[in-house]
Design a protein around this motif. Structure first.
Motif, PDB file in Angstrom:
ATOM      1  N   SER A 195       0.857  -1.257   0.284  1.00 44.99           N
ATOM      2  CA  SER A 195       0.120  -0.032   0.026  1.00 44.99           C
ATOM      3  C   SER A 195       1.104   1.342   0.022  1.00 44.99           C
ATOM      4  CB  SER A 195      -1.118   0.058   1.268  1.00 44.99           C
ATOM      5  OG  SER A 195      -1.819  -1.084   1.062  1.00 44.99           O
ATOM      6  N   ILE A 196       1.832   1.203   0.957  1.00 46.75           N
ATOM      7  CA  ILE A 196       2.755   2.563   0.846  1.00 46.75           C
ATOM      8  C   ILE A 196       3.549   2.473  -0.359  1.00 46.75           C
ATOM      9  CG2 ILE A 196       4.610   3.294   2.138  1.00 46.75           C
ATOM     10  CD1 ILE A 196       3.643   2.343   4.732  1.00 46.75           C
ATOM     11  N   PHE A 197       4.215   1.500  -1.024  1.00 45.84           N
ATOM     12  CA  PHE A 197       5.044   1.448  -2.163  1.00 45.84           C
ATOM     13  C   PHE A 197       4.321   2.077  -3.219  1.00 45.84           C
ATOM     14  CE2 PHE A 197       6.162  -0.681  -6.012  1.00 45.84           C
ATOM     15  CZ  PHE A 197       7.430  -0.184  -6.320  1.00 45.84           C
ATOM     16  N   THR A 198       2.771   1.361  -3.628  1.00 43.34           N
ATOM     17  CA  THR A 198       2.249   1.888  -4.606  1.00 43.34           C
ATOM     18  C   THR A 198       1.636   3.284  -4.475  1.00 43.34           C
ATOM     19  OG1 THR A 198       0.025   1.040  -3.609  1.00 43.34           O
ATOM     20  CG2 THR A 198       1.310  -0.488  -5.246  1.00 43.34           C
ATOM     21  N   LEU A 216      15.372  -0.196  -7.237  1.00 46.97           N
ATOM     22  CA  LEU A 216      14.450  -1.118  -6.452  1.00 46.97           C
ATOM     23  C   LEU A 216      15.084  -2.231  -6.188  1.00 46.97           C
ATOM     24  CD1 LEU A 216      11.535  -1.833  -5.704  1.00 46.97           C
ATOM     25  CD2 LEU A 216      11.040  -2.228  -8.089  1.00 46.97           C
ATOM     26  N   ASN A 217      14.994  -3.159  -5.086  1.00 48.72           N
ATOM     27  CA  ASN A 217      15.588  -4.362  -5.239  1.00 48.72           C
ATOM     28  C   ASN A 217      14.597  -4.995  -3.940  1.00 48.72           C
ATOM     29  OD1 ASN A 217      16.645  -3.915  -2.416  1.00 48.72           O
ATOM     30  ND2 ASN A 217      18.267  -2.967  -3.244  1.00 48.72           N
ATOM     31  N   PRO A 218      14.748  -6.421  -3.487  1.00 46.57           N
ATOM     32  CA  PRO A 218      14.009  -6.980  -2.846  1.00 46.57           C
ATOM     33  C   PRO A 218      13.758  -6.440  -1.270  1.00 46.57           C
ATOM     34  CG  PRO A 218      14.893  -8.804  -3.868  1.00 46.57           C
ATOM     35  CD  PRO A 218      15.568  -7.345  -4.350  1.00 46.57           C
ATOM     36  N   GLU A 219      14.787  -5.582  -1.113  1.00 44.36           N
ATOM     37  CA  GLU A 219      14.952  -5.225   0.356  1.00 44.36           C
ATOM     38  C   GLU A 219      14.427  -3.799   0.603  1.00 44.36           C
ATOM     39  OE1 GLU A 219      18.030  -6.422  -0.819  1.00 44.36           O
ATOM     40  OE2 GLU A 219      17.305  -8.356  -0.010  1.00 44.36           O
ATOM     41  N   ARG A 220      14.513  -2.966  -0.685  1.00 42.00           N
ATOM     42  CA  ARG A 220      13.969  -1.602  -0.644  1.00 42.00           C
ATOM     43  C   ARG A 220      13.721  -0.936  -1.847  1.00 42.00           C
ATOM     44  NH1 ARG A 220      19.654  -1.433   0.414  1.00 42.00           N
ATOM     45  NH2 ARG A 220      19.129  -1.582   2.772  1.00 42.00           N
ATOM     46  N   ALA A 221      12.931   0.201  -1.746  1.00 44.88           N
ATOM     47  CA  ALA A 221      12.760   0.924  -3.054  1.00 44.88           C
ATOM     48  C   ALA A 221      13.168   2.493  -2.494  1.00 44.88           C
ATOM     49  CB  ALA A 221      11.253   1.102  -3.275  1.00 44.88           C
ATOM     50  N   MET A 250      14.554   9.251  -0.285  1.00 46.81           N
ATOM     51  CA  MET A 250      13.628   8.550   0.518  1.00 46.81           C
ATOM     52  C   MET A 250      13.472   7.184   0.070  1.00 46.81           C
ATOM     53  SD  MET A 250       9.509   9.347   0.218  1.00 46.81           S
ATOM     54  CE  MET A 250       9.231   8.929  -1.508  1.00 46.81           C
ATOM     55  N   SER A 251      13.425   6.311   1.259  1.00 45.17           N
ATOM     56  CA  SER A 251      13.489   4.907   0.733  1.00 45.17           C
ATOM     57  C   SER A 251      12.462   4.462   1.790  1.00 45.17           C
ATOM     58  CB  SER A 251      14.736   4.409   0.998  1.00 45.17           C
ATOM     59  OG  SER A 251      15.130   4.362   2.359  1.00 45.17           O
ATOM     60  N   LEU A 252      11.917   3.361   1.259  1.00 43.03           N
ATOM     61  CA  LEU A 252      11.068   2.561   1.773  1.00 43.03           C
ATOM     62  C   LEU A 252      11.553   1.189   1.687  1.00 43.03           C
ATOM     63  CD1 LEU A 252       8.233   1.828   2.919  1.00 43.03           C
ATOM     64  CD2 LEU A 252       7.440   1.150   0.589  1.00 43.03           C
ATOM     65  N   GLU A 253      11.771   0.651   3.185  1.00 42.77           N
ATOM     66  CA  GLU A 253      12.678  -0.524   3.242  1.00 42.77           C
ATOM     67  C   GLU A 253      11.836  -1.537   4.079  1.00 42.77           C
ATOM     68  OE1 GLU A 253      16.053   0.622   5.240  1.00 42.77           O
ATOM     69  OE2 GLU A 253      16.793   2.047   3.787  1.00 42.77           O
ATOM     70  N   LYS A 254      12.048  -2.970   3.825  1.00 43.50           N
ATOM     71  CA  LYS A 254      11.344  -3.980   4.312  1.00 43.50           C
ATOM     72  C   LYS A 254      11.649  -4.201   5.840  1.00 43.50           C
ATOM     73  CE  LYS A 254       9.258  -5.977   0.144  1.00 43.50           C
ATOM     74  NZ  LYS A 254       9.440  -7.163  -0.474  1.00 43.50           N
ATOM     75  N   PRO A 255      11.050  -4.536   6.597  1.00 42.55           N
ATOM     76  CA  PRO A 255       9.926  -4.756   6.562  1.00 42.55           C
ATOM     77  C   PRO A 255       8.940  -3.773   6.408  1.00 42.55           C
ATOM     78  CG  PRO A 255      10.332  -5.269   8.813  1.00 42.55           C
ATOM     79  CD  PRO A 255      11.465  -4.818   7.890  1.00 42.55           C
ATOM     80  N   LEU A 256       8.919  -2.398   7.168  1.00 41.56           N
ATOM     81  CA  LEU A 256       8.208  -1.367   6.589  1.00 41.56           C
ATOM     82  C   LEU A 256       8.747  -0.108   7.410  1.00 41.56           C
ATOM     83  CD1 LEU A 256       5.564  -0.750   5.088  1.00 41.56           C
ATOM     84  CD2 LEU A 256       4.103  -1.377   6.980  1.00 41.56           C
TER      85      LEU A 256
END
Length: 182
Positions: free
Chosen positions: A112-115, A127-132, A141-147
């Motif tokens: 939801s946050i990514f979209t 973009l990679n499996p850990e972060r955008a 600005m980065s969005l990292e997993k888990p959140l």
């Protein structure tokens, strides 16, 4: 038909230009807390936003090094929306240059946050499996997993990295040598 094709081409070009300009305007913070704020201004902004769970000076720590301060908040104990968990606000020379915001995974999800970020700021620069990661000249600005959402003042971060007196280690030197030999 040719006229319709020309109109479509112009609209597409305008959309690309507008989308690029739009993507360059990344936020420089979350809510009323913005990168570049002084420590006192950030404290006041945190007090006004109950979502962060800021409790005053007891949340403030001095970090090793000159003029380094860290504010750690526990949003779980805040009175706000409960969309946030623990958050960190890092200062150098009385300037906020890194914000780390952990989002409550019971209330929100990564997709939801990514979209939402993609809709607002365009596709991420990396973009990679850990972060955008979205980046412009002033903000990363980065969005990292888990959140986790991170906001970094690029100029201040680079300035601090350049001031670092830590010499490169053998692994870093060997890695650079390997890459140069390619």
């Amino acid at each position: 038909m040719k006229r319709f094709a020309k109109i479509c081409a112009v609209v597409s070009a305008l959309y690309l230009v507008a989308g690029t300009a739009f993507a360059d305007e990344l936020p420089n913070g979350y809510g009323n807390v913005k990168l570049g704020m002084s420590l006192d201004a950030a404290k006041e902004a945190l007090k006004k936003n109950i979502d962060f769970g800021y409790h005053g000076d007891r949340d403030v720590s001095l970090l090793p090094g000159e003029n380094r301060v860290l504010i750690e908040t526990d949003a779980d104990k805040g009175l706000g929306s409960n969309f946030l968990n623990r958050c960190w606000f890092q200062f150098a020379d009385d300037q906020l240059y890194i914000m780390i915001i952990n989002v409550n995974r019971e209330k929100m999800d990564y997709y939801s946050i990514f979209t939402t970020l993609c809709d607002k700021y365009g596709n991420p620069d990396s973009l990679n499996p850990e972060r955008a990661v979205w980046k412009n000249d002033s903000v990363t600005m980065s969005l990292e997993k888990p959140l986790t959402l991170k906001y970094v003042d690029n100029a201040k971060f680079e300035e601090l990295q350049n001031q670092s007196n830590v010499p490169k280690g053998p692994v870093e030197i060997t890695r650079e040598d390997f890459l140069e030999a390619l």
